[in-house]
Design an enzyme around this catalytic site. Structure first.
Site, mmCIF file in Angstrom:
data_model
loop_
_atom_site.group_PDB
_atom_site.id
_atom_site.type_symbol
_atom_site.label_atom_id
_atom_site.label_comp_id
_atom_site.label_asym_id
_atom_site.label_seq_id
_atom_site.Cartn_x
_atom_site.Cartn_y
_atom_site.Cartn_z
ATOM 1 N N HIS A 1 0.855 -1.186 0.000
ATOM 2 C CA HIS A 1 0.000 0.000 0.000
ATOM 3 C C HIS A 1 0.890 1.235 0.000
ATOM 4 C CE1 HIS A 1 1.034 0.474 4.227
ATOM 5 N NE2 HIS A 1 0.604 -0.753 4.473
HETATM 6 P P1 TYD Z 1 -1.514 -2.564 7.571
HETATM 7 O O1 TYD Z 1 -1.064 -1.140 7.582
HETATM 8 O O2 TYD Z 1 -2.254 -3.014 6.368
HETATM 9 O O3 TYD Z 1 -0.264 -3.536 7.833
HETATM 10 P P2 TYD Z 1 1.050 -3.795 6.958
HETATM 11 O O4 TYD Z 1 1.386 -2.526 6.278
HETATM 12 O O5 TYD Z 1 2.093 -4.207 7.923
HETATM 13 O O6 TYD Z 1 0.797 -4.898 6.010
HETATM 14 O O7 TYD Z 1 -2.363 -2.809 8.900
HETATM 15 C C1 TYD Z 1 -2.842 -4.106 9.228
HETATM 16 C C2 TYD Z 1 -4.039 -3.942 10.135
HETATM 17 O O8 TYD Z 1 -3.669 -3.301 11.367
HETATM 18 C C3 TYD Z 1 -5.153 -3.105 9.527
HETATM 19 O O9 TYD Z 1 -6.389 -3.717 9.891
HETATM 20 C C4 TYD Z 1 -5.040 -1.773 10.214
HETATM 21 C C5 TYD Z 1 -4.445 -2.117 11.565
HETATM 22 N N1 TYD Z 1 -3.568 -1.055 12.105
HETATM 23 C C6 TYD Z 1 -3.962 -0.347 13.209
HETATM 24 O O10 TYD Z 1 -5.063 -0.542 13.766
HETATM 25 N N2 TYD Z 1 -3.126 0.618 13.717
HETATM 26 C C7 TYD Z 1 -1.930 0.874 13.143
HETATM 27 O O11 TYD Z 1 -1.184 1.761 13.640
HETATM 28 C C8 TYD Z 1 -1.536 0.136 11.983
HETATM 29 C C9 TYD Z 1 -0.219 0.391 11.296
HETATM 30 C C10 TYD Z 1 -2.387 -0.822 11.493
#
Ligand code: TYD
Length: 134
Positions: A50
């Site tokens: 993303h």
């Molecule tokens: P995501 O940013 O998609 O993870 P990555 O980039 O590591 O693949 O986040 C995964 C899940 O965690 C999503 O449901 C959102 C949640 N999340 C939070 O609640 N707080 C946060 O600070 C972050 C980074 C993610």
């Protein structure tokens, strides 16, 4: 490629080991509002996939190592993080993937904003449309 930067944090070394520190404004060019971290990541998975609209981040391999692939919509670059004394600053919308985590890897992320899903581009074509019109 839009700017990414490796930030070297200070290292205080003596016979008891190493100490590094990170301070707002001095080492990080934004006020840190949130810290999150990835750990227990299986070796064969990738995270990220993303981009962010406004969020600025500094990624640090506090333990172990992992690769970060970066794509600003024009150019691509791969950075390996493997030192707790270095941070990767991402302060432009940048499609990123984190992969090849070592079994002991801990990725700490210092972030300029609280979490909000509205700040994400989760669709690559939307991201490309944004950066190409910017
Ligand atoms: P995501 O940013 O998609 O993870 P990555 O980039 O590591 O693949 O986040 C995964 C899940 O965690 C999503 O449901 C959102 C949640 N999340 C939070 O609640 N707080 C946060 O600070 C972050 C980074 C993610």
């Amino acid at each position: 490629m839009n700017t990414i930067k490796i930030i070297d944090f200070p290292i205080i070394q003596d016979s008891r080991g190493d100490l590094s520190f990170i301070e707002n404004n001095d080492h990080i060019p934004f006020a840190i509002k949130r810290v999150y971290y990835l750990y227990n990541v299986p070796a064969n998975v990738s995270r990220g996939g993303h981009a962010h609209k406004k969020l600025q981040q500094v990624l640090v391999a506090m333990s172990g190592s992992f690769d970060v692939s970066l794509d600003d919509g024009s150019d691509k670059q791969m950075v390996t993080l493997n030192s707790p004394a270095q941070g990767l600053l991402i302060n432009h919308p940048m499609w990123r993937e984190l992969k090849n985590f070592s079994s002991d890897a801990v990725c700490v992320v210092l972030a300029s904003e609280l979490y909000t899903e509205d700040d994400y581009y989760r669709d690559y074509d939307n991201f490309l449309a944004h950066v190409r019109n910017a």
